[in-house]
Scaffold this motif. Structure first.
Motif, PDB file in Angstrom:
ATOM      1  N   CYS A   1       0.822  -1.206   0.000  1.00  0.00           N
ATOM      2  CA  CYS A   1       0.000   0.000   0.000  1.00  0.00           C
ATOM      3  C   CYS A   1       0.861   1.263   0.000  1.00  0.00           C
ATOM      4  O   CYS A   1       0.391   2.334  -0.373  1.00  0.00           O
ATOM      5  CB  CYS A   1      -0.933  -0.002   1.207  1.00  0.00           C
TER       6      CYS A   1
ATOM      7  N   VAL B   1       2.641   2.565  -3.723  1.00  0.00           N
ATOM      8  CA  VAL B   1       1.699   3.075  -4.718  1.00  0.00           C
ATOM      9  C   VAL B   1       1.186   4.461  -4.385  1.00  0.00           C
ATOM     10  O   VAL B   1       0.691   5.177  -5.253  1.00  0.00           O
ATOM     11  CB  VAL B   1       0.489   2.136  -4.900  1.00  0.00           C
TER      12      VAL B   1
ATOM     13  N   TYR C   1      -5.659   4.347  -4.480  1.00  0.00           N
ATOM     14  CA  TYR C   1      -4.707   3.409  -5.088  1.00  0.00           C
ATOM     15  C   TYR C   1      -4.255   2.386  -4.039  1.00  0.00           C
ATOM     16  O   TYR C   1      -4.133   1.199  -4.298  1.00  0.00           O
ATOM     17  CB  TYR C   1      -3.509   4.190  -5.639  1.00  0.00           C
TER      18      TYR C   1
ATOM     19  N   ALA D   1      -4.194  -1.692  -3.786  1.00  0.00           N
ATOM     20  CA  ALA D   1      -2.925  -2.401  -3.673  1.00  0.00           C
ATOM     21  C   ALA D   1      -2.856  -3.322  -2.462  1.00  0.00           C
ATOM     22  O   ALA D   1      -2.065  -4.262  -2.454  1.00  0.00           O
ATOM     23  CB  ALA D   1      -1.781  -1.392  -3.617  1.00  0.00           C
TER      24      ALA D   1
ATOM     25  N   VAL E   1      -0.862  -3.904  -9.739  1.00  0.00           N
ATOM     26  CA  VAL E   1      -1.604  -4.202  -8.516  1.00  0.00           C
ATOM     27  C   VAL E   1      -1.668  -5.718  -8.322  1.00  0.00           C
ATOM     28  O   VAL E   1      -2.595  -6.389  -8.747  1.00  0.00           O
ATOM     29  CB  VAL E   1      -3.017  -3.575  -8.552  1.00  0.00           C
TER      30      VAL E   1
ATOM     31  N   HIS F   1      -3.268  -8.030 -12.507  1.00  0.00           N
ATOM     32  CA  HIS F   1      -1.826  -8.187 -12.381  1.00  0.00           C
ATOM     33  C   HIS F   1      -1.267  -9.077 -13.498  1.00  0.00           C
ATOM     34  O   HIS F   1      -0.734 -10.145 -13.257  1.00  0.00           O
ATOM     35  CB  HIS F   1      -1.530  -8.785 -11.001  1.00  0.00           C
TER      36      HIS F   1
END
Ligand SMILES: Nc1nc2c(c(=O)[nH]1)N[C@H]1C(S)=C(S)[C@@H](COP(=O)(O)OP(=O)(O)OC[C@H]3O[C@@H](n4cnc5c(=O)[nH]c(N)nc54)[C@H](O)[C@@H]3O)O[C@H]1N2
Ligand SMILES: Nc1nc2c(c(=O)[nH]1)N[C@H]1C(S)=C(S)[C@@H](COP(=O)(O)OP(=O)(O)OC[C@H]3O[C@@H](n4cnc5c(=O)[nH]c(N)nc54)[C@H](O)[C@@H]3O)O[C@H]1N2
Ligand code: SF4
Ligand code: SF4
Ligand code: SF4
Ligand code: SF4
Ligand code: SF4
Ligand SMILES: [Mo]
Lengths: 1034, 249, 376
Positions: free
Chosen positions: B104, B107, B133, B137, C173, C180
């Motif tokens: 996290c 990003v 984001y 993530a 991600v 991904h």
């Protein structure tokens, strides 16, 4: 297309497009305009809106620095009937509770709990990270307990007295002044423009019999009745008012629709079917426990304590346990592996299961002979036992003998001659056989074991009398069916029953069984009797790791040691026959009349000689049919029988008719399904605003009393003298207006004969606190200034000082500062025995039960545990009336792990678990084409409801599992209009279904009824015959 | 560069940009940490065997942290699991793992999300732009957008309490005693002992996040995304609305 | 017996990238695609591509201008957008994006101006009240192919960066197996081309007079782009199905069990195969149909990736349900961006009406090398 038209079109289009843009980006625009904080700016950049911690702990010294503006107070929770001691963190300025956790002094919330003498400051230390104390000394509140603070600020609370506008149940109310409330309730009159209504004054007739032809019914005052629900620690005052001062015999709690059948079965074993003592497994020390119809850590009482202990014992301790339940609940934690197991059972058949175990125990010689054969307490003590039972006591089995079913007594053999009133009493010994001589002897004459099994005769002055030992009777009962038959009845494979029995009997006294809500079936009494009898055969009572009755409470309401709270001059001793008909039918005038007419049985409706008060019968035959006599006024306090009793909802209409009961007054903070039908609602305060002295209802080895005291300023309206409107001033005002004894100036006498007033809630509860402080060998110490400063007790100090004597207030403050009085943990056991023991004999054969008769058939009930399938009142098996072919399913109900019935308004719980889909077994679902999420229709002989299905392996085939606490019609599910204020209406509160809306009437009875256990009179919510069909896809 | 970071820079041409910017080894990442006391490394051990599914933790967290309605920083996922004809209830407390290598963080385009030197991963709500984001993530669904503040939100390990010498709210009130909180840098702490002595597992180890929330009794079936029938009721803003009034058949 | 798991209590995570994000990725993709389509006709001055290029440029400009607005709206704190520009966050692809977008959009505007300068000049010669303005806009010049090519190359770089970052931002991600995969950026680009071509077809169709030459050209391009999409999609599936590559297997696995996702897959195949067949078989007269399908499938792809992708729980069982809210965070937002785009289109086309077809391009005869000179 012309140029101009095209342009026009384009401009219009452009305009439209721009408008769409503006609409779509309005939010963005608004946010942009707000600049740096498009949202609400929280207090802190990292921890957001989290309030300042309640205190800070110095990492090296552990010293506590309090946070100004907040207090941490130890008080009580009413999130469910467990009534834990909790710690409440209050924002004093906003008068709001910020968060709730546990009180480290109480076993209800902590294990191990702090020594009682610990200074309050040190208790805070014990909760903190300091030396990792807080991990072991962790003191908790459960999910509900964490959320129930929402009840304080709930928009559904009522804060002012209400009087109905329009018909009962119309949902329209007018706020009225307290004085008007008291006046109207006492004086009556044409209160609603519907004609004259008798007030409490007119109804308090202590002399005139209700029915001169049936004097046993008692005086007319008995026609005023009181139903109380959650026993929140103020019952002593309520009983003082209602029974001792006002004088009615008719006060009843929620026992008959709580776990009454279990308690009744237990009461049969413990030899007291009125008080119904019960024991709980000592989870912390047990090695093997079978929970049959109770679900520790999912529900169970004490909910949180059991959950904590079970979690610890199955992981770090020695405990293995099995949950026998038609439904899988959180009680069987998969992660615990072998330590926790689940065995599905057919609803209402626990008697078969238990008798199967008992049979196996007899067959395999796995009963605790040494314990069972002790004829009295002394012999038991000498034999190294911690208790005793009547297994060896002889029972008269001579057919037609007037004493048939009774325990043989010394007087029967002519060994003693006693007055009639003492005959068969304590002085009249039981009879056992001396194994040395084979001769009958008084049970208390032996110092060693007596003969366990005997089927023969004893000689009496009047000839030989057929007798058997209690245990012989039980063995015969158990041998009536073989294991296969028991297995067929309950759906548990025979080898599983045998295996369980073997395991259960392999741990000595460190094994136990336990039951509760699962016994609320049409065979509940005998199921429970059988289950609890297993413990007797294990001989585990009073043993560490076995079953214990617990330390009980520090009674606040005795006559002393500081104030006489139990009695007062002029008190009434209520007399007569209670509305629940929990007395022998054979002693009534009705019986005599019918007997004279030649047909004593059946009675108009069943009587329950071995039961305590029965709300189940009150709300049906009692109030609706006025049998045995009509009710003139009904008071409700913290109770909701219309929601809580299966089938009772159908009487809502009747209750709404003033002709049925002319006056209904409810005391409650909320409008529930029952109080919605009242004429008046008196706002009560909620948990953290109230006083109350409560205790555990079992399972705690030490003595304890939890103190609940107001840590908030109540949100109800206040009286001119500043008192908040709540239960206590209402009762006091009623008493004063009615001129009742025991209330008002000089109503409370201290031990020196000085008189003190009972004018406020504090006058009562604080003096009760003083009583608690002085109980035991020595009174509790004085609270230190530091204790007072740290505990938030400061808030109520003025009241303490005003009400109590100089030598008292610091002691009561000591108790309040610690949220109660608690015996130290180490004192729970003496060696491997419980310090607080049940000393009386357990009953293998209970003669009170064994000689009582069904008032419908005149047939006698068995006196030992037995297996009896679910029946209606006249003994007809339910499956014969509502055949499995017609009704292939059975409904059962289990408590929601998250909500209790009255926490449904707490949004935080509802958001976590908004509905109660009905559990359907996978195979059943496959057959009916039902998938998770589908809408289904459940029909019973008592009604039909739509519900949502959840398809589960964890529901036994043929069972429909309903989680209790949902399907509300009140508490905010429906709007109430108070004056010109509309309460909000929240559809989510109505979500799901309430099994009780599908409850049955008893077709074998005439008149109003709900289906109850025929012996215990308790509500049937388990094993309700049902049909299922799919209505629509998810 | 560990695997997770390498995976981070996928895509044609990204390698160059990625390699230049993402080669930060965890050690360097640790240097980038700010705030908190580096003497500590806070962690949690959850003993699943002790969890009773009471959700005390869930509600306590909400109350303590004023978590908006219908949002959750922690939740105890509850499953009925049936295997070999035997059913049980599996209760799995979930919260932010305060990962050692938290996806996290890299990003976050503003630096609002960062890790304190004591390992606690936090969001500075005055910096966060609410781009979500980080929400994408996080492999654990531990984050959400707080609709009141309009910024990213998640479990803070109750940093305000921990800094005050107290325990996190969810730990304090854990009825089963399943949640154990402490300092990994202190070899004598309970969590350190458990990490040394027990066979602890973490959720989604293959993500390479190195969670600092460990589990005792974690069943591999529940380690990643759970394969089963989903719950019927989704606590969300419209849940309340969609549960229309009561029908009676 | 197999293991069976039923979730009794769990929570939903709502989508955090809202339909705004779909709109942004859609529009920015279309813009990039439009730009690419415009390059042969303008930057590389291939006259046979110029009419198509003009429409494509309109696509690039209108979409490129609308896209950042949608992106801004996807920030829950839009007023803090400047926070991107006061930090150095090279680990974040989004942060890079915050640099690339202005670069691209500015480049696009300059490039667009260079391309349309000729038309400004022409409009400046027409007698109208706005003539002076047009003359001002033309900055006293006309077509300058070197300028066009120069700006074109710069904006091509910008477009490449945008394509790279938009794809990679999502593809990195790891927490979402569906995203991904290294294919995702390629798929984004291919579908962007599909969408842009589709939009060219639509705009062409809705212009005063449909240009059938453009239609046929665009349909052929479309067929090519769709073919590319199919190849990439096929590879993606193959890698996933045969478990050749773990990430793909996981991506596939994450949705394989869902009925809704299967429907989506079939839909996607149809939305690719159908226009492909039509475009190949009958490129003329079908532009409206193929264009519509193409635009729709480009949008659907993004919707599926973003919204659909976010309904795959990371830890929970099954799938989250997504109901499109009516307000700005849902339908209204989608309509709003569409409105913005329509408005931009109408404005630009009002300013720059399609040059009459009858007038053959006067510059055609002039050798390319001389053009710049001639224009001065
Ligand atoms: N979470 C929670 N806990 C509570 C409460 C609450 O409201 N919520 N309330 C408190 C109160 S008032 C009480 S009385 C206690 C009650 O505590 P429990 O007795 O433990 O709870 P119940 O849910 O009433 O019943 C226990 C179990 O019996 C099962 N059962 C149903 N029919 C049968 C049957 O025929 N045979 C067997 N063997 N089992 C059957 C049900 O599925 C259920 O799981 O809980 C207390 N604790
Ligand atoms: N189908 C089914 N039915 C059941 C059960 C079941 O498991 N399944 N459980 C049964 C059991 S075990 C029981 S004990 C009964 C319970 O039934 P009851 O005791 O009749 O009622 P409750 O619903 O517990 O709520 C009692 C009242 O207390 C009030 N109250 C709540 N908090 C406070 C407070 O802080 N202060 C004051 N003054 N009042 C408060 C509430 O408003 C409510 O009106 O229901 C039984 N009914
Ligand atoms: S068990 Fe009941 S009384 Fe105890 S904390 Fe929970 S809700 Fe409150
Ligand atoms: S939502 Fe906030 S914390 Fe998360 S990545 Fe965006 S800016 Fe960073
Ligand atoms: S669990 Fe998620 S939010 Fe928490 S540190 Fe790890 S990646 Fe970040
Ligand atoms: S540590 Fe604090 S923020 Fe994190 S889950 Fe527990 S209570 Fe919530
Ligand atoms: S409080 Fe503890 S026992 Fe209860 S659900 Fe949370 S983790 Fe489990
Ligand atoms: Mo109960």
């Amino acid at each position: 297309m012309s140029f101009t038209r095209r342009l026009l079109l384009k401009t219009t289009a452009a305009g439209g497009a721009l408008a769409a843009f503006a609409g779509g980006f309005s939010e963005t625009g608004r946010k942009l305009a707000k600049g740096a904080w498009a949202g609400e700016k929280p207090e802190n950049a990292i921890s957001g809106n989290a309030p300042k911690p309640e205190f800070r702990v110095d990492p090296t010294s552990g010293d506590i620095a309090l946070t100004p503006g907040q207090i941490v107070a130890y008080t009580g929770c009413i999130g469910c009937t467990t009534l834990c001691g909790v710690r409440v963190r209050v924002d004093t300025e906003r008068n709001r509770v910020l968060r709730v956790a546990g009180n480290p002094y109480t076993p209800m919330s902590t294990d191990p709990f702090l020594p009682y003498g610990t200074p309050v400051q040190d208790s805070f230390k014990a909760l903190s990270r300091f030396q990792e104390k807080g991990l072991n000394g962790r003191s908790t509140a459960c999910g509900r307990g964490n959320a129930v603070l929402e009840n304080v600020t709930s928009p559904f609370r009522i804060t002012t007295p209400l009087k109905r506008v329009g018909p009962r149940g119309s949902g329209r109310w007018e706020p009225i002044a307290f004085d008007q409330l008291v006046r109207e309730v006492c004086d009556g009159g044409d209160l609603f423009g519907e004609g004259a209504v008798d007030g409490l004054k007119a109804l308090r007739d202590l002399k005139t019999p209700i029915d001169p032809a049936a004097p046993e019914l008692g005086p007319r005052v008995n026609q005023v009745a009181l139903i109380t629900g959650v026993p929140d620690g103020r019952e002593s005052l309520v009983q003082r008012f209602f029974q001792q001062a006002y004088g009615s015999i008719n006060s009843v709690g929620h026992g008959s629709y709580c776990g009454g059948a279990y308690r009744a079965g237990s009461g049969a074993v413990f030899g007291d079917t009125k008080q119904q003592p019960h024991a709980k497994p000592d989870i912390a020390n047990a090695e093997f426990v079978v929970f049959i119809g109770t679900a520790p850590s999912n529900a169970g009482n004490p909910f949180k304590r059991q959950a904590t202990l079970v979690a610890k014992a199955r992981t770090d301790g020695a405990l293995r346990y099995v949950v026998v339940d038609p439904v899988l609940t959180n009680a069987r934690a998969a992660a615990a592996g072998e330590r926790a197991d689940w065995i599905p059972i057919r609803p209402g058949t626990d008697g078969a299961f238990a008798m199967g175990i008992i049979r196996w125990m007899f067959e395999n010689g796995r009963i605790d002979d040494r314990y069972l054969s002790q004829p009295n307490g002394k012999a038991a003590e000498a034999a190294g036992e911690a208790g005793w039972c009547n297994a060896t006591h002889l029972v008269v089995v001579q057919k037609g003998h007037p004493r048939e079913g009774r325990l043989l007594r010394a007087s029967d053999l002519g060994w003693v001659t006693l007055d009639e009133k003492d005959r068969y009493g304590d002085k009249d010994a039981f009879v056992v056989l001396d194994p040395a001589t084979g001769a009958p002897v008084a049970h208390d004459a032996l110092t060693t074991a007596a003969t366990l099994f005997h089927d023969g005769t004893v000689a009496t002055g009047t000839g030989d009398l057929a007798v058997k030992t209690s245990l012989t009777l039980l063995r015969e009962e158990a041998m009536r069916l073989d294991l296969r038959a028991y297995s067929d009845a309950c759906g548990v494979p025979a080898d599983v029953i045998g295996g369980l029995a073997r395991e259960l009997t392999s741990h000595g006294k460190k094994a136990a069984v336990n039951a509760h809500g699962g016994m609320m079936s049409g065979s509940g009494f005998y199921n429970a009797f059988a289950v609890v009898t297993i413990n007797t055969l294990l001989g585990n009572l009073n043993w560490k790791g076995g079953t214990i009755v617990g330390g009980g409470r520090f009674p606040e309401n005795g006559d002393g040691p500081r104030y006489k709270l139990a009695s007062f001059p002029g008190q009434v001793k209520p007399s007569g026959l209670p509305l629940g008909r929990n007395v022998p039918y054979e002693r009534t005038s009705e019986f005599k009349a019918r007997k004279e007419a030649g047909k004593p049985y059946p009675a108009k409706a069943p009587w329950y000689p071995t039961a305590p008060g029965l709300t189940t019968e009150w709300v049906s035959s009692g109030i609706v049919d006025g049998y045995p006599y009509p009710v003139k006024a009904l008071l409700l306090w913290n109770a909701n029988p219309v929601y809580g009793i299966p089938g009772a909802h159908r009487f809502a209409q009747k209750l709404a008719d003033p002709k049925t009961v002319p006056l209904i007054v409810a005391v409650d903070p909320f409008i529930n399904e029952t109080s919605a039908l009242a004429d008046y609602i008196v706002p009560d305060t909620v948990l953290y605003e109230t006083w109350g002295w409560t205790s555990a209802w079992g399972g705690v080895p030490t003595k304890m009393t939890t103190a609940r005291w107001p840590v908030l300023v109540p949100r109800t309206d206040t009286l001119p003298d500043g008192q908040p409107i709540q239960l206590e001033p209402f009762l006091i005002a009623l008493a004063k207006r009615l001129g009742l004894p025991g209330f008002g100036p000089g109503a409370i006498e201290d031990m020196d004969g000085n008189r003190h007033p009972l004018e406020t809630a504090e006058d009562w509860h604080l003096r009760a606190g003083a009583n608690i402080a002085w109980l035991g060998k020595q009174p509790v110490p004085d609270a230190s200034d530091e204790d007072i400063a740290f505990s938030g007790v400061e808030r109520v100090l003025p009241a303490l000082k005003a009400v109590l004597k100089p030598e008292e207030w610091r002691k009561v403050a000591f108790i309040l500062a610690r949220g109660g009085r608690y015996q130290n943990q180490a004192e729970g056991f003496e060696g491997d025995r419980a310090a607080h023991r049940f000393a009386k004999p357990l009953q293998i054969h209970n003669e009170a039960v064994g000689t009582s008769k069904s008032s419908l058939t005149g047939r006698r009930w068995p006196g030992t545990a037995t297996w009896m399938p679910p029946v209606f009142a006249d003994g007809t098996p339910v499956s014969r009336v509502h055949t499995p072919a017609d009704w292939p399913f059975q409904l059962v109900s289990s408590k929601s792990v998250l909500v209790s019935a009255y926490t449904i308004g707490a949004t935080r719980l509802r958001h976590l678990h908004p509905e109660n889909p009905v559990g359907v077994n996978v195979e059943d679902a496959r057959r009916l084409g039902i998938r998770t999420g589908d809408r289904i229709r459940i029909a019973t002989p008592g009604g039909a409801e739509l519900a949502t299905a959840i398809v589960r392996h964890g529901v036994m085939a043929g069972v429909l599992a309903v989680e209790h606490g949902f399907g509300h019609r009140e508490y905010g599910a429906r709007t109430h209009v108070i004056g010109d204020h509309r309460q909000p209406e929240v559809p989510g509160i109505a979500a799901g279904i309430n099994l009780n809306d599908l409850g049955l009437v008893d077709p074998t009875r005439t008149g109003a009824s709900v289906w109850v256990d025929p012996v215990a009179g308790t509500a049937v919510r388990q094993g309700i015959p049902a049909r299922l069909e799919r209505v629509a896809a998810a | 560069m560990d695997q997770s970071r390498r995976n981070f820079c996928l895509g044609a041409g990204a390698a160059t940009v990625g390699a230049a910017t993402l080669s930060t080894a965890p050690a360097e990442a640790a240097v980038a940490r700010k705030g908190g006391d580096p003497a500590h490394r806070w962690a949690m051990v959850v003993d699943v065997r002790k969890c009773v599914g009471c959700q005390a933790c869930t509600v306590a967290c909400i109350m303590e942290n004023d978590v908006p309605e219908n949002s959750f920083r922690t939740i105890v996922s509850t499953y009925e699991v049936t295997e070999h004809d035997s059913s049980g209830t599996y209760m799995l407390p979930r919260l932010c793992n305060h990962c050692e290598d938290p996806p996290c963080i890299p990003v976050c385009p503003t630096g609002a999300t960062f890790q304190r030197r004591d390992g606690i991963v936090v969001v500075d709500n005055t910096v966060c732009v609410g781009c979500a984001y980080c929400v994408q993530a996080c492999p654990y669904d531990a984050r959400f957008i707080n609709h009141e503040t309009q910024t990213a939100d998640k479990c803070t390990f109750c940093v305000h309490r921990v800094d005050a010498g107290l325990l996190p709210a969810c730990v304090e009130t854990c009825v089963g005693g399943a949640r154990i909180f402490g300092d990994l840098n202190d070899p004598g702490s309970t969590v350190s002992k458990l990490v040394r002595e027990q066979d602890l597992k973490v959720l989604k180890p293959e993500q390479g996040t190195q969670p600092r929330v460990f589990y005792v009794g974690l069943d591999p079936k529940f380690q990643g995304r759970v394969d089963g029938t989903p719950t019927l009721w989704r606590p969300s803003a419209h849940a309340e609305r969609s549960l229309a009034g009561k029908e009676h058949a | 017996m197999d293991t069976n798991i039923v979730e009794i209590i769990n929570v939903t995570r709502e989508v955090a990238w809202l339909p705004w994000a779909v709109q942004y990725f859609f529009l920015i993709g279309l813009s990039v695609g439009g730009l690419l389509l415009s390059l042969p006709g303008y930057a590389f001055a291939r006259e046979e591509w110029r009419r198509l290029g003009r429409v494509a440029l309109l696509v690039a400009l209108t979409c490129g201008l609308a896209a950042p607005v949608a992106l801004l709206s996807d920030l829950h704190q839009p007023g803090r957008f400047w926070h991107f520009y006061v930090v150095l966050r090279p680990t974040s692809w989004m942060w890079w994006g915050s640099l690339f977008i202005p670069f691209y959009v500015t480049g696009l505007l300059v490039h667009g101006w260079a391309c349309f300068r000729e038309e400004f000049q022409q409009q400046g010669r027409v007698d109208s009240r706005l003539a002076a303005l047009y003359r001002l806009a033309a900055l006293g010049g006309g077509r300058n192919d070197r300028l066009i090519r120069g700006t074109g190359l710069v904006v091509l770089a910008g477009a490449a960066l945008v394509a790279l970052y938009t794809g990679t931002e999502v593809a990195v991600v790891k927490a979402r197996p569906l995203w991904h995969t290294p294919f995702l950026p390629v798929q984004f680009l291919m579908t962007a081309l599909v969408g842009a071509t589709g939009l060219v077809l639509l705009l062409n169709r809705f212009a005063a007079v449909t240009d059938h030459e453009v239609e046929v050209q665009a349909n052929r391009l479309l067929a090519g782009a769709l073919g590319g999409v199919m190849v990439v999609g096929g590879l993606w599936l193959a890698l996933g199905l045969f478990g050749i590559d773990r990430t793909h297997a996981e991506a596939l696995e994450s949705v394989a069990k869902s009925e809704a996702w299967r429907v989506t897959a079939i839909w996607a195949v149809l939305a690719t195969a159908l226009p492909f067949v039509i475009a190949v078989a009958k490129p003329k007269g079908t532009g409206l149909l193929t264009g519509l399908i193409a635009v729709h499938s480009a949008w659907m792809f993004r919707w599926t990736v973003f919204i659909g992708g976010q309904t795959v729980p990371k830890t929970g069982a099954g799938f989250y349900e997504y109901a499109l809210p009516a307000g700005p965070d849902g339908l209204l937002g989608i309509v709003g961006t569409a409105g913005l785009w329509v408005f931009l289109l109408l404005s630009i086309t009002a300013l720059l009406p399609t040059p009459p077809r009858s007038a053959p391009h006067p510059v055609r005869a002039v050798p390319a090398a001389d053009r710049a000179v001639a224009a001065e």
